[in-house]
Write a protein that holds these residues in place. Structure first.
Motif, PDB file in Angstrom:
ATOM      1  N   ASP A  63      15.198  -6.895  -5.464  1.00 27.81           N
ATOM      2  CA  ASP A  63      16.037  -6.021  -4.648  1.00 27.81           C
ATOM      3  C   ASP A  63      15.590  -6.041  -3.181  1.00 27.81           C
ATOM      4  OD1 ASP A  63      18.072  -3.684  -4.633  1.00 27.81           O
ATOM      5  OD2 ASP A  63      16.291  -2.879  -3.608  1.00 27.81           O
ATOM      6  N   VAL A  64      16.505  -6.330  -2.278  1.00 34.15           N
ATOM      7  CA  VAL A  64      16.154  -6.449  -0.870  1.00 34.15           C
ATOM      8  C   VAL A  64      15.672  -5.122  -0.288  1.00 34.15           C
ATOM      9  CG1 VAL A  64      18.484  -6.083   0.092  1.00 34.15           C
ATOM     10  CG2 VAL A  64      16.813  -7.476   1.347  1.00 34.15           C
ATOM     11  N   ALA A  65      16.237  -3.999  -0.726  1.00 35.18           N
ATOM     12  CA  ALA A  65      15.776  -2.698  -0.228  1.00 35.18           C
ATOM     13  C   ALA A  65      14.338  -2.433  -0.658  1.00 35.18           C
ATOM     14  CB  ALA A  65      16.700  -1.588  -0.705  1.00 35.18           C
ATOM     15  N   ASP A  66      14.017  -2.776  -1.906  1.00 36.85           N
ATOM     16  CA  ASP A  66      12.638  -2.639  -2.376  1.00 36.85           C
ATOM     17  C   ASP A  66      11.713  -3.560  -1.594  1.00 36.85           C
ATOM     18  OD1 ASP A  66      13.491  -0.807  -4.298  1.00 36.85           O
ATOM     19  OD2 ASP A  66      13.458  -2.290  -5.935  1.00 36.85           O
ATOM     20  N   GLN A  67      12.181  -4.773  -1.314  1.00 39.46           N
ATOM     21  CA  GLN A  67      11.364  -5.702  -0.530  1.00 39.46           C
ATOM     22  C   GLN A  67      11.098  -5.158   0.870  1.00 39.46           C
ATOM     23  OE1 GLN A  67      12.230  -9.890  -0.427  1.00 39.46           O
ATOM     24  NE2 GLN A  67      12.849  -9.937  -2.581  1.00 39.46           N
ATOM     25  N   ALA A  68      12.124  -4.589   1.495  1.00 41.54           N
ATOM     26  CA  ALA A  68      11.938  -4.027   2.840  1.00 41.54           C
ATOM     27  C   ALA A  68      10.903  -2.912   2.811  1.00 41.54           C
ATOM     28  CB  ALA A  68      13.266  -3.517   3.390  1.00 41.54           C
ATOM     29  N   ALA A  69      10.986  -2.036   1.810  1.00 43.54           N
ATOM     30  CA  ALA A  69      10.020  -0.949   1.697  1.00 43.54           C
ATOM     31  C   ALA A  69       8.601  -1.486   1.490  1.00 43.54           C
ATOM     32  CB  ALA A  69      10.419  -0.012   0.558  1.00 43.54           C
ATOM     33  N   GLN A  70       8.459  -2.546   0.674  1.00 41.35           N
ATOM     34  CA  GLN A  70       7.138  -3.137   0.454  1.00 41.35           C
ATOM     35  C   GLN A  70       6.634  -3.825   1.715  1.00 41.35           C
ATOM     36  OE1 GLN A  70       5.126  -2.873  -2.435  1.00 41.35           O
ATOM     37  NE2 GLN A  70       3.624  -3.649  -0.964  1.00 41.35           N
ATOM     38  N   CYS A  71       7.519  -4.504   2.446  1.00 39.84           N
ATOM     39  CA  CYS A  71       7.120  -5.097   3.731  1.00 39.84           C
ATOM     40  C   CYS A  71       6.489  -4.030   4.614  1.00 39.84           C
ATOM     41  CB  CYS A  71       8.329  -5.654   4.485  1.00 39.84           C
ATOM     42  SG  CYS A  71       9.091  -7.130   3.857  1.00 39.84           S
ATOM     43  N   LEU A  72       7.155  -2.885   4.697  1.00 38.19           N
ATOM     44  CA  LEU A  72       6.684  -1.808   5.568  1.00 38.19           C
ATOM     45  C   LEU A  72       5.374  -1.213   5.066  1.00 38.19           C
ATOM     46  CD1 LEU A  72      10.184  -0.336   6.287  1.00 38.19           C
ATOM     47  CD2 LEU A  72       8.699  -1.484   7.957  1.00 38.19           C
ATOM     48  N   ARG A  73       5.194  -1.112   3.751  1.00 38.73           N
ATOM     49  CA  ARG A  73       3.895  -0.654   3.220  1.00 38.73           C
ATOM     50  C   ARG A  73       2.798  -1.653   3.577  1.00 38.73           C
ATOM     51  NH1 ARG A  73       7.263   1.033  -1.054  1.00 38.73           N
ATOM     52  NH2 ARG A  73       6.867  -0.843  -2.289  1.00 38.73           N
ATOM     53  N   ASN A  74       3.104  -2.949   3.448  1.00 44.04           N
ATOM     54  CA  ASN A  74       2.126  -3.978   3.801  1.00 44.04           C
ATOM     55  C   ASN A  74       1.769  -3.898   5.284  1.00 44.04           C
ATOM     56  OD1 ASN A  74       2.259  -4.929   1.149  1.00 44.04           O
ATOM     57  ND2 ASN A  74       3.648  -6.600   1.643  1.00 44.04           N
ATOM     58  N   ILE A  75       2.781  -3.720   6.117  1.00 45.25           N
ATOM     59  CA  ILE A  75       2.554  -3.634   7.567  1.00 45.25           C
ATOM     60  C   ILE A  75       1.772  -2.371   7.912  1.00 45.25           C
ATOM     61  CG2 ILE A  75       3.739  -3.274   9.774  1.00 45.25           C
ATOM     62  CD1 ILE A  75       5.932  -5.233   8.638  1.00 45.25           C
ATOM     63  N   ALA A  76       2.135  -1.245   7.307  1.00 42.15           N
ATOM     64  CA  ALA A  76       1.425   0.013   7.573  1.00 42.15           C
ATOM     65  C   ALA A  76      -0.055  -0.117   7.216  1.00 42.15           C
ATOM     66  CB  ALA A  76       2.074   1.158   6.805  1.00 42.15           C
ATOM     67  N   ALA A  77      -0.355  -0.808   6.122  1.00 43.61           N
ATOM     68  CA  ALA A  77      -1.751  -0.980   5.704  1.00 43.61           C
ATOM     69  C   ALA A  77      -2.542  -1.784   6.728  1.00 43.61           C
ATOM     70  CB  ALA A  77      -1.816  -1.643   4.332  1.00 43.61           C
ATOM     71  N   VAL A  78      -1.965  -2.862   7.231  1.00 47.91           N
ATOM     72  CA  VAL A  78      -2.690  -3.683   8.198  1.00 47.91           C
ATOM     73  C   VAL A  78      -2.789  -2.961   9.548  1.00 47.91           C
ATOM     74  CG1 VAL A  78      -0.808  -5.125   9.122  1.00 47.91           C
ATOM     75  CG2 VAL A  78      -3.078  -6.063   8.925  1.00 47.91           C
ATOM     76  N   LEU A  79      -1.759  -2.216   9.921  1.00 50.30           N
ATOM     77  CA  LEU A  79      -1.846  -1.430  11.151  1.00 50.30           C
ATOM     78  C   LEU A  79      -2.952  -0.388  11.043  1.00 50.30           C
ATOM     79  CD1 LEU A  79       1.922  -0.921  12.058  1.00 50.30           C
ATOM     80  CD2 LEU A  79       0.246  -2.280  13.340  1.00 50.30           C
ATOM     81  N   ARG A 104      -9.343 -10.403  13.970  1.00 47.30           N
ATOM     82  CA  ARG A 104      -8.317 -10.879  13.058  1.00 47.30           C
ATOM     83  C   ARG A 104      -8.408 -10.086  11.760  1.00 47.30           C
ATOM     84  NH1 ARG A 104      -9.114 -14.311  16.647  1.00 47.30           N
ATOM     85  NH2 ARG A 104      -7.760 -15.972  17.283  1.00 47.30           N
ATOM     86  N   ILE A 105      -7.248  -9.750  11.216  1.00 45.22           N
ATOM     87  CA  ILE A 105      -7.190  -8.983   9.973  1.00 45.22           C
ATOM     88  C   ILE A 105      -6.481  -9.833   8.925  1.00 45.22           C
ATOM     89  CG2 ILE A 105      -6.257  -6.928   8.864  1.00 45.22           C
ATOM     90  CD1 ILE A 105      -6.427  -5.558  11.631  1.00 45.22           C
ATOM     91  N   LEU A 106      -7.116  -9.945   7.761  1.00 44.38           N
ATOM     92  CA  LEU A 106      -6.544 -10.679   6.641  1.00 44.38           C
ATOM     93  C   LEU A 106      -6.174  -9.685   5.552  1.00 44.38           C
ATOM     94  CD1 LEU A 106      -9.128 -13.598   6.499  1.00 44.38           C
ATOM     95  CD2 LEU A 106      -6.938 -13.529   7.704  1.00 44.38           C
ATOM     96  N   SER A 107      -5.042  -9.902   4.890  1.00 43.84           N
ATOM     97  CA  SER A 107      -4.598  -8.982   3.848  1.00 43.84           C
ATOM     98  C   SER A 107      -4.994  -9.459   2.454  1.00 43.84           C
ATOM     99  CB  SER A 107      -3.078  -8.819   3.902  1.00 43.84           C
ATOM    100  OG  SER A 107      -2.449 -10.016   3.472  1.00 43.84           O
ATOM    101  N   GLY A 108      -5.423 -10.691   2.336  1.00 43.71           N
ATOM    102  CA  GLY A 108      -5.731 -11.251   1.029  1.00 43.71           C
ATOM    103  C   GLY A 108      -4.585 -12.067   0.456  1.00 43.71           C
ATOM    104  N   SER A 109      -3.481 -12.142   1.188  1.00 46.95           N
ATOM    105  CA  SER A 109      -2.356 -12.950   0.732  1.00 46.95           C
ATOM    106  C   SER A 109      -2.782 -14.415   0.681  1.00 46.95           C
ATOM    107  CB  SER A 109      -1.178 -12.796   1.698  1.00 46.95           C
ATOM    108  OG  SER A 109      -0.242 -13.838   1.507  1.00 46.95           O
TER     109      SER A 109
END
Length: 124
Positions: free
Chosen positions: A43-59, A2-7
């Motif tokens: 901004d939803v576009a900024d949120q999408a980009a941050q979602c992907l950065r968060n996902i890339a980090a956990v991957l 299991r991986i935790l991000s600290g959220s």
């Protein structure tokens, strides 16, 4: 594994950011919060980009990358917001082309305008 991000959401609602099972990586719905500062853009576009950065980090922590994503689910309260996310999604998945679904639903916090969940398969 299991991986935790600290959220703080993970602790509050008893889940892991990702679960690794063999070559498979299941990433929980991930929002556009910067977990280091617990801030989120309006901004939803900024949120999408941050979602992907968060996902890339956990991957990366799981030994995978966005290139290993085989399934993606986009969750948005407002379907009109989806088009604005296109550039970030094309940058992340333009060459990958995972199976995808977009769902319209409520999210936990009204500041959240998109949540992204992915499944990946690590390649050896």
């Amino acid at each position: 594994m299991r991986i935790l991000s600290g959220s703080p959401f993970e602790e509050e609602f008893a889940y892991a950011r990702a679960v690794v099972d063999g070559d498979h990586v299941y990433v929980s719905g991930t929002t556009g919060f910067d977990y280091a500062t617990m801030t989120i853009s309006e901004d939803v576009a900024d949120q999408a980009a941050q979602c992907l950065r968060n996902i890339a980090a956990v991957l990366a922590e799981a030994g995978a990358s966005l290139a290993d994503v085989v399934r993606v689910r986009y969750l948005l309260p407002d379907p009109a917001d989806f088009a604005a996310c296109g550039p970030a999604l094309r940058e992340a998945f333009g060459d990958v082309r995972p199976a995808a679904t977009m769902l319209v639903c409520g999210l936990l916090d009204e500041r959240m305008r998109i949540e992204i969940e992915v499944d990946a398969r690590r390649r050896g």
